[in-house]
Every structure is written in structure tokens, then in C-alpha cells.
Design a protein around this motif. Structure first.
Motif, short mmCIF file in Angstrom:
data_model
loop_
_atom_site.label_atom_id
_atom_site.label_comp_id
_atom_site.label_asym_id
_atom_site.label_seq_id
_atom_site.Cartn_x
_atom_site.Cartn_y
_atom_site.Cartn_z
N ILE A 185 0.84 -1.21 0.00
CA ILE A 185 0.00 0.00 0.00
C ILE A 185 0.87 1.26 0.00
N LEU A 186 1.91 1.29 0.85
CA LEU A 186 2.78 2.46 0.91
C LEU A 186 3.56 2.65 -0.39
N THR A 187 3.92 1.54 -1.03
CA THR A 187 4.61 1.63 -2.32
C THR A 187 3.70 2.24 -3.38
N ILE A 188 2.46 1.82 -3.40
CA ILE A 188 1.49 2.36 -4.37
C ILE A 188 1.26 3.85 -4.13
N ILE A 189 1.01 4.22 -2.88
CA ILE A 189 0.80 5.64 -2.56
C ILE A 189 2.07 6.43 -2.90
N GLY A 190 3.22 5.89 -2.55
CA GLY A 190 4.49 6.55 -2.86
C GLY A 190 4.70 6.73 -4.34
N TYR A 191 4.23 5.78 -5.13
CA TYR A 191 4.35 5.90 -6.59
C TYR A 191 3.59 7.14 -7.07
N ASP B 25 2.96 9.71 -5.32
CA ASP B 25 3.58 10.89 -4.72
C ASP B 25 4.81 11.35 -5.51
N THR B 26 5.70 10.41 -5.85
CA THR B 26 6.98 10.80 -6.48
C THR B 26 7.30 10.04 -7.77
N ARG B 27 6.50 9.04 -8.11
CA ARG B 27 6.76 8.15 -9.25
C ARG B 27 7.98 7.26 -9.01
N SER B 28 8.58 7.37 -7.83
CA SER B 28 9.75 6.57 -7.47
C SER B 28 9.71 6.32 -5.96
N PRO B 29 8.86 5.39 -5.51
CA PRO B 29 8.60 5.25 -4.08
C PRO B 29 9.73 4.65 -3.25
N ILE B 30 10.64 3.95 -3.87
CA ILE B 30 11.72 3.30 -3.13
C ILE B 30 13.00 4.12 -3.29
N PHE C 265 27.14 -0.52 1.51
CA PHE C 265 25.95 -1.33 1.25
C PHE C 265 24.85 -0.37 0.81
N THR C 266 23.84 -0.91 0.15
CA THR C 266 22.74 -0.08 -0.33
C THR C 266 21.57 -0.16 0.64
N LEU C 267 21.29 0.96 1.28
CA LEU C 267 20.18 1.08 2.21
C LEU C 267 18.90 1.29 1.41
N ILE C 268 17.82 0.67 1.84
CA ILE C 268 16.54 0.78 1.15
C ILE C 268 15.52 1.38 2.11
N LYS C 269 14.84 2.42 1.65
CA LYS C 269 13.79 3.07 2.44
C LYS C 269 12.68 3.51 1.50
N PHE C 270 11.57 3.95 2.08
CA PHE C 270 10.58 4.62 1.26
C PHE C 270 11.05 6.05 1.05
N ARG C 271 10.87 6.54 -0.15
CA ARG C 271 11.28 7.90 -0.49
C ARG C 271 10.38 8.89 0.25
N ALA D 22 13.93 21.31 4.20
CA ALA D 22 12.61 20.79 4.58
C ALA D 22 11.63 20.88 3.41
N SER D 23 11.87 21.82 2.50
CA SER D 23 10.98 21.96 1.35
C SER D 23 11.11 20.78 0.38
N SER D 24 12.15 19.96 0.57
CA SER D 24 12.34 18.79 -0.29
C SER D 24 11.42 17.63 0.11
N ILE D 25 10.90 17.67 1.33
CA ILE D 25 10.05 16.58 1.81
C ILE D 25 8.66 16.71 1.20
N THR D 26 8.15 15.61 0.67
CA THR D 26 6.82 15.61 0.07
C THR D 26 5.76 15.52 1.18
N ARG D 27 4.51 15.77 0.83
CA ARG D 27 3.44 15.65 1.84
C ARG D 27 3.35 14.23 2.37
N PHE D 28 3.40 13.26 1.48
CA PHE D 28 3.38 11.86 1.91
C PHE D 28 4.65 11.53 2.69
N GLY D 29 5.75 12.14 2.29
CA GLY D 29 7.02 11.96 2.99
C GLY D 29 6.95 12.41 4.44
N HIS D 30 6.25 13.53 4.69
CA HIS D 30 6.07 13.99 6.08
C HIS D 30 5.36 12.92 6.90
#
Length: 182
Positions: free
Chosen positions: A23-29, A31-36, A49-55, A71-79
Motif C-alpha cells: 500500500i505504501l509503495t502504491i501511494i508513494g508511486y 507521490d513521487t513516481r519513485s517510491p523506493i 551497502f545499499t540502504l533501502i527506504k521509502f522515499r 525541509a521543502s524537499s520533503i513531500t506531503r506523503f514523505g512527512h
């Protein structure tokens, strides 16, 4: 013993949390078209190593420590993701494959030279980095490299199984604010 706990709990978290991850991946998509978000971090023995998070930030945000980002770089969903700490969920994969532990020093970036030096002096890189730890539950972030490295060293030298569970429970209960964003 800690590694066994990491494997069991990260696997359980990924299996039980799978619907939430989807669900978070879909919403993130949307939001940014690149959720991961993937970023190379400093791991155990200073190996990358490559750390993986939600964008949580716009795709074109510079690859710097959070406290140096705007702080202006953070998206609404990111907040929302940051406030709820749900942005950290994909790191359960990093824990499962052995790049990270649930509890340990937060992995820094290779361009955070002062932090890298301070941690190297204190043997912090002898252990796997973690999703949470003593510094995180006490709201000590990467904007204070020496204090962070000292706190990481203190945690590593005295970490017990009880502390491991305590830091996880404190994090899940909302203790700690994560890295500041300017």
C-alpha cells in the motif's frame, strides 16, 4: 544471539507487514513516481551497502545527510512517512540479508567525513549498523558527529538483549524524532 533475533523479527516484519509495504509503495508511486529510495551507506567494517527506504523527499534532492537537506524537499506523503517512521520499513530487508541489524548505529554516508572519522576512532564500524539505537531514542542525530559517535560507542560496549528489545519498543512507541531536516 542478536543476529538470530534480527533474522526472525525482520522476516516476521516483512511477512506480516507485506500488505502495508504494498500500500505504501502504491501511494508513494503517486507521490513521487519513485517510491523506493536506495542510497549507498557506510556499513560494518566501513564496507558500502545499499540502504533501502521509502522515499520521503523529491527525486531530485541532493544526496546529503538529512540535517543538510531542505525541509521543502520533503513531500506531503514523505512527512507522514517520517512522522510515523514507516519510511524505515523496507530496511527490514537490509536486516534480513545481513547488511544491518534492528539495533545499532545508524549508517552514515561516505561524504560525512567527520562522522566517519569519529566512529572509526571508537570502533563503531566493528558492528552492523542499525535501524534504531541509543542515539535515535535520545534524539541524537548526525548533525552532532562527535556526540553521535560517543553515544554509538557507549551503546555498543554495553548492549544487552534487554537493551536490544528496549530500543526497538521505544522506537515503535514513538520515542525519538529521527534525523532533523533544516
Amino acid at each position: 544471539m542478536i543476529r538470530l533475533f534480527d533474522i526472525v523479527f525482520s522476516l516476521m516484519g516483512l511477512v506480516v507487514g507485506f500488505p502495508v509495504l504494498v500500500i505504501l509503495t502504491i501511494i508513494g508511486y503517486f507521490d513521487t513516481r519513485s517510491p523506493i529510495f536506495r542510497q549507498v551507506r557506510v556499513g560494518r567494517n566501513q564496507q558500502p551497502f545499499t540502504l533501502i527506504k521509502f522515499r520521503t523527499m523529491k527525486v531530485d534532492t541532493a544526496s546529503v545527510a538529512s540535517h543538510l537537506a531542505s525541509a521543502s524537499s520533503i513531500t506531503r506523503f514523505g512527512h507522514f512517512l517520517r512522522r510515523t517512521k514507516l519510511d524505515e520499513l523496507p530496511q527490514l530487508w537490509n536486516v534480513l540479508i545481513g547488511d544491518m541489524s534492528l539495533v545499532g548505529p545508524r549508517p552514515g554516508l561516505f561524504n560525512q567525513e567527520e562522522l566517519t572519522v569519529e566512529r572509526a576512532k571508537r570502533g563503531v564500524y566493528d558492528v552492523r549498523p542499525g535501524i534504531t539505537g541509543l542515539a535515535q531514542v535520545n534524539e541524537i542525530d548526525m548533525s552532532t558527529p562527535q556526540l553521535l559517535a560517543e553515544t554509538d560507542q557507549k551503546m555498543i560496549s554495553s548492549l544487552t538483549v534487554g537493551d536490544y528489545f528496549r530500543y526497538i519498543l521505544m522506537t515503535v512507541a514513538g520515542k525519538g524524532a529521527g534525523d532533523r531536516v533544516s
